[in-house]
Write an enzyme that holds these catalytic residues in place. Structure first.
Site, PDB file in Angstrom:
ATOM      1  N   HIS A 113       0.857  -1.190   0.000  1.00 36.82           N
ATOM      2  CA  HIS A 113       0.000   0.000   0.000  1.00 36.82           C
ATOM      3  C   HIS A 113       0.892   1.237   0.000  1.00 36.82           C
ATOM      4  O   HIS A 113       1.638   1.483   0.939  1.00 36.82           O
ATOM      5  CB  HIS A 113      -0.896  -0.004   1.230  1.00 36.82           C
ATOM      6  CG  HIS A 113      -1.746   1.226   1.346  1.00 36.82           C
ATOM      7  ND1 HIS A 113      -2.825   1.462   0.524  1.00 36.82           N
ATOM      8  CD2 HIS A 113      -1.668   2.297   2.157  1.00 36.82           C
ATOM      9  CE1 HIS A 113      -3.376   2.612   0.840  1.00 36.82           C
ATOM     10  NE2 HIS A 113      -2.691   3.150   1.838  1.00 36.82           N
ATOM     11  N   ASP A 115       0.627   5.260  -0.267  1.00 37.33           N
ATOM     12  CA  ASP A 115      -0.191   6.466  -0.317  1.00 37.33           C
ATOM     13  C   ASP A 115       0.327   7.372  -1.425  1.00 37.33           C
ATOM     14  O   ASP A 115       1.499   7.753  -1.428  1.00 37.33           O
ATOM     15  CB  ASP A 115      -0.148   7.197   1.016  1.00 37.33           C
ATOM     16  CG  ASP A 115      -0.964   6.492   2.085  1.00 37.33           C
ATOM     17  OD1 ASP A 115      -2.107   6.118   1.787  1.00 37.33           O
ATOM     18  OD2 ASP A 115      -0.457   6.303   3.201  1.00 37.33           O
ATOM     19  N   ASP A 225      -7.577   1.423   2.613  1.00 42.23           N
ATOM     20  CA  ASP A 225      -7.373   2.486   3.596  1.00 42.23           C
ATOM     21  C   ASP A 225      -8.081   3.754   3.162  1.00 42.23           C
ATOM     22  O   ASP A 225      -7.532   4.562   2.414  1.00 42.23           O
ATOM     23  CB  ASP A 225      -5.870   2.744   3.755  1.00 42.23           C
ATOM     24  CG  ASP A 225      -5.585   3.871   4.745  1.00 42.23           C
ATOM     25  OD1 ASP A 225      -6.436   4.139   5.592  1.00 42.23           O
ATOM     26  OD2 ASP A 225      -4.504   4.471   4.657  1.00 42.23           O
ATOM     27  N   HIS A 430      -7.169   9.387  -0.895  1.00 44.65           N
ATOM     28  CA  HIS A 430      -7.774   9.377   0.439  1.00 44.65           C
ATOM     29  C   HIS A 430      -6.946  10.038   1.541  1.00 44.65           C
ATOM     30  O   HIS A 430      -7.356  10.003   2.714  1.00 44.65           O
ATOM     31  CB  HIS A 430      -8.131   7.937   0.843  1.00 44.65           C
ATOM     32  CG  HIS A 430      -6.950   7.025   0.998  1.00 44.65           C
ATOM     33  ND1 HIS A 430      -6.650   6.039   0.081  1.00 44.65           N
ATOM     34  CD2 HIS A 430      -6.009   6.926   1.957  1.00 44.65           C
ATOM     35  CE1 HIS A 430      -5.578   5.392   0.476  1.00 44.65           C
ATOM     36  NE2 HIS A 430      -5.170   5.913   1.609  1.00 44.65           N
TER      37      HIS A 430
END
Length: 884
Positions: A113, A115, A225, A430
């Site tokens: 993951h 970001d 997330d 997000h």
């Protein structure tokens, strides 16, 4: 050697921006020879040690593991490598003892993951992707069974552009089934705040990228997330060919534990997807025995399912899986006492689930995260930019489509619109749109919004020039033209340039069209504004009568058609209130329930109430308030002729720390539920706190409106760029500004401009036109100049049911002579209606959200209209083939 840079060393804590002054000194570097035998032996011992420690004293297998581990220690001599083979024989014999057939199966998937922006800017993410995926590709080269899931088309596009060699290797492993693109979206976007059309474009751009680059269409939505999940997402997933959903974040809920890990998620229209939350409550596992045991023990659907997902690999800042993680998981493939662990893939897992879903439970409606609800308000300028750019791109696409249909020489700006949409979609990541990012990211986001505004304005101008057959050069023969980009007739007051000045006029505008020199209409009841002897002001337009006290509060708001008072006695509408805002955990993310105990009304006068316009077509009063020694509010309250709402244009100078500004409207309405607009529809939430689930919704989100209604009467609050809100009892509260200090110490400091409105109404909010008025409030009529000889009025589309909204008109992605229309049922009703058009349309097809025709047979299209059927909140897409 000393150096500095983006090493993730935050100022004062982990969730902090990078300290640019932080210095790291390299004191020693060593070369070492990797010993494979010792590495494998240590992994064996680690697995046995963890089994002995974690399986428990009532499990005989734990004692067996302890005994074998003890033998290994006794036999191993680090000075005699000849002993290693005998030690490995002991561990291998133990680990080769198999499970029974009923053992739980864990599908382990490599994961990283990353970001797209957070505590680092977009530019750094490009390098993070490259570093992480090089590691993954190397593991694939050495381990043919290693699989790696990768979402976010934007990140793949970055690597394609900046690291083409690595991208070529990735494409090779995609073909082998080891590098697995997932998710189907441009980025892992926020699940609450983007508009419905923005969410469609996330899937459209993502799925088209995966199809063009890898020849695949993702079958699962991958959003580990984010800070909550809209109840409209199941329908949007289904419309993009996705029927599976994975996330993890709901395990963070602060109050209530979500009751399922595998279930059917049902949206507001009845659409259903198969959802799975990795039961280990992590998307960055390390492949340890403890994590695998937790994955089984924590699974809240044991008995209904006998499998779960474990996502392993360093995440957030990237890194991904390591050889050590893969080695651990291999040893747990089929070892007695542990769950079966297989290196797997999303399709393998979900396909196994889909063989029998009859025992699964269903969850209907939104997946509300009971944490991070400050993200509905933090970084107000980002949220304003998002809303404005969504609306601008809507107008550009519609007017460009109309110009294309009317003018064969017009070139639809496909490439520029794709670029602008992808900038907007990127900013919906997000940790960007929610405002949980550092100042460098905010600067990037605001710069992208400015590019969208600047380029979008140019494209809008070109489309209008083509549509109206006008010129960019001023001409004395040109006249006023008014353009309505919304799909209903509008009667509004606008400002008209005349002889170097401006005057007000009121016009009736056709739906999705224009009028040149439109005929002015006179209001049935002009606005009156009267100053009372006590310093208060009364405003009246024949629909509403408002009384405003000396500090700008509504002491009365009366709906004249039923003579119903909206403000309770001894209460005040438009009451600004301040709260202390010091969360338990993360500044930018959270607002805790105890902030409600610190409520302080804002009543200090900065400038006294005065009349700016005494009526006619528009009445305006103005006042100023002092929030603190550093912060102020200046507001205009506006009432226009024939307008059903009272508007509040607001300017705030905001220089606070750990404060929360809201505005409240107490009402005379009693209802146990309030209604909030979401993507392509609305939903209800309780206005009481009966249960812990109700109580956890003390701060919620909405888009353009929220409404509190009893039978026959209600009050709505509209807004142009806010998302956070709440309704408790009879009080509607709109969240305006926060002042967190981490990870961006400058968050929201500065000057803000925004508008909101209050709209009392008879009947239901649907019949009273709250939905249409909220659209119109956010998207004013456009004015320009056009040749006086041009056709005086023109409408491109009309929908005969007020329940159905024509949301978007655009050029089809793959068919240059076809338009795509997106419509949705907005009331929550079953309805049949007609769509009429004046455009030169040859055929009409139903299509999905990826613009793929649903059938080879066109719909019946006669007399320039087509009949459409809707169920509650149904989103419908049409493909209109133009006559060229």
């Amino acid at each position: 050697m000393a150096c500095n840079g983006l090493f993730g060393a935050g100022q004062g804590g982990m969730i902090s921006p990078v300290d640019p002054k932080k210095i790291f000194t390299l004191q020693r570097a060593e070369l070492a020879v990797f010993n494979r035998d010792i590495h494998e032996l240590l992994l064996d011992f680690e697995i046995l040690y963890d089994m002995a420690k974690l399986l428990g004293e009532d499990n005989q297998r734990s004692f067996q593991a302890l005994y074998v581990a003890n033998q290994m220690v006794n036999l191993c001599d680090v000075n005699d490598p000849g002993t290693f083979a005998a030690v490995r024989k002991l561990s291998s014999k133990f680990l080769s003892q198999r499970n029974g057939e009923s053992q739980h199966t864990i599908h382990a998937m490599g994961h990283c993951h990353i970001d797209s922006a957070w505590l680092w800017p977009y530019e750094e993410t490009i390098r993070k992707c490259a570093r992480s995926w090089v590691t993954a590709v190397q593991l694939m080269t050495e381990n043919s069974d290693f699989t790696f899931t990768c979402s976010q088309a934007q990140q793949l596009e970055w690597v394609k552009t900046w690291y083409p060699g690595l991208y070529s290797r990735i494409k090779e492993f995609v073909k082998l089934g080891q590098f697995i693109p997932v998710g189907g979206t441009w980025v892992e976007m926020d699940g609450n705040l983007p508009s419905g059309e923005s969410m469609v474009r996330q899937f459209l751009h993502g799925q088209l990228f995966f199809q063009e680059e890898f020849g695949i269409t993702c079958s699962e939505f991958w959003l580990p997330d984010t800070f909550g999940y809209s109840a409209q997402l199941p329908q949007l997933m289904n419309g993009c060919g996705i029927h599976r959903f994975l996330t993890q974040k709901l395990s963070w809920s602060l109050v209530n534990a979500f009751p399922h890990h595998t279930f059917h998620w049902v949206g507001i229209d009845g659409s259903k997807v198969l959802a799975h939350f990795p039961p280990g409550d992590s998307y960055g596992m390390k492949g340890t025995v403890e994590e695998m045991l937790k994955t089984v023990k924590n699974n809240r659907d044991k008995g209904r399912v006998n499998c779960g997902i474990a996502l392993y690999g360093f995440g957030d800042g990237g890194g991904g899986p390591t050889e050590k993680m893969v080695g651990r998981l291999r040893r747990m493939k089929d070892t007695d006492g542990l769950p079966r662990v297989q290196l797997s893939a999303p399709d393998r897992f979900f396909s196994a689930l889909e063989t029998d879903t009859s025992q699964l439970c269903s969850w209907v409606g939104e997946l509300f995260l009971e944490l991070h609800n400050g993200t509905y308000t933090t970084q107000a300028q980002i949220k304003k930019g998002n809303r404005q750019c969504e609306q601008l791109l809507h107008d550009v696409e519609f007017l460009s489509s109309a110009a294309l249909a009317q003018d064969k020489n017009f070139i639809y700006p496909r490439d520029r619109l794709q670029h602008l949409w992808r900038l907007l979609l990127l900013n919906q990541f997000h940790d960007v749109l929610p405002g949980s990012c550092i100042q460098l990211v905010v600067e990037d986001a605001l710069r992208y919004y400015e590019e969208i505004r600047t380029e979008g304005a140019k494209l809008l101008s070109k489309a209008i020039q083509s549509l109206l057959k006008t010129s960019s050069q001023p001409s004395s023969s040109q006249s006023l033209s008014v353009i309505n980009t919304l799909p209903w007739e509008r009667t509004e007051v606008i400002s008209i340039p005349e002889s170097g000045e401006h005057r007000l006029g009121m016009f009736i505008m056709l739906s999705m069209g224009y009028s040149i020199l439109p005929e002015e209409v006179n209001p049935v009841y002009p606005v009156t504004v009267v100053m009372q002897d006590n310093g208060c002001i009364t405003m009246n337009n024949g629909i509403l009568q408002a009384s405003i006290d000396s500090v700008g509060r509504l002491t009365s708001l009366r709906l004249l058609s039923c003579n119903r008072e909206c403000i309770p006695q001894a209460c005040y509408g438009n009451q600004f209130v301040m709260f202390d805002d010091i969360p338990l955990y993360w500044d930018a993310w959270d607002v805790m329930d105890y902030h409600l105990e610190t409520r302080k009304p804002v009543t200090s006068v900065l400038t006294k109430l005065e009349m700016s316009s005494n009526g006619g077509l528009r009445g305006v009063v103005k006042f100023g308030l002092k929030i603190s020694d550093h912060s102020t509010i200046v507001q205009e309250i506006i009432l226009e002729a024939s307008c059903p709402y009272l508007r509040f244009n607001t300017k705030v100078t905001w220089r606070e720390a750990h404060k929360f500004l809201k505005v409240e409207f107490p009402t005379t309405v009693h209802s146990t539920n309030a209604t909030y607009e979401i993507q392509f529809g609305h939903l209800q939430r309780p206005t009481h706190r009966n249960t812990s689930w109700d109580w956890a919704r003390y701060e919620v989100w909405a888009h353009r409106w929220m409404d509190l209604s009893e039978h026959g009467f209600g009050i709505a609050v509209l807004n142009d760029c806010k998302y956070g809100c709440s309704v408790l009892g009879n009080v509607l509260s709109l969240s305006l500004l926060r002042a967190p200090k981490s990870p961006d110490a400058t968050a929201d400091i500065g000057h803000h401009e925004f508008s909101y409105a209050v709209m009392p109404h008879e009947r239901s909010f649907q019949d009273a036109g709250v939905i249409q008025n909220a659209y119109s409030f956010c998207m004013p009529l456009l004015t320009t100049e056009a040749p006086s000889t041009q056709q005086t009025s023109w409408s491109s589309f009309t929908v005969l049911s007020s329940a159905v909204v024509l949301e978007a008109v655009k050029l089809a992605e793959k068919q240059p002579d076809s338009l795509v229309l997106r419509l949705y049922e907005s009331y929550g009703s079953t309805v049949e209606t007609w769509l009429e058009t004046s455009l030169p349309v040859k055929e009409v097809f139903l299509c999905d959200l990826l613009e793929r025709p649903s059938s080879d047979q066109p719909l019946t299209f006669q007399d320039q209209r087509v009949k459409l059927s809707f169920t509650p909140f149904k989103v419908l897409s049409l493909l209109l083939v133009l006559q060229r």
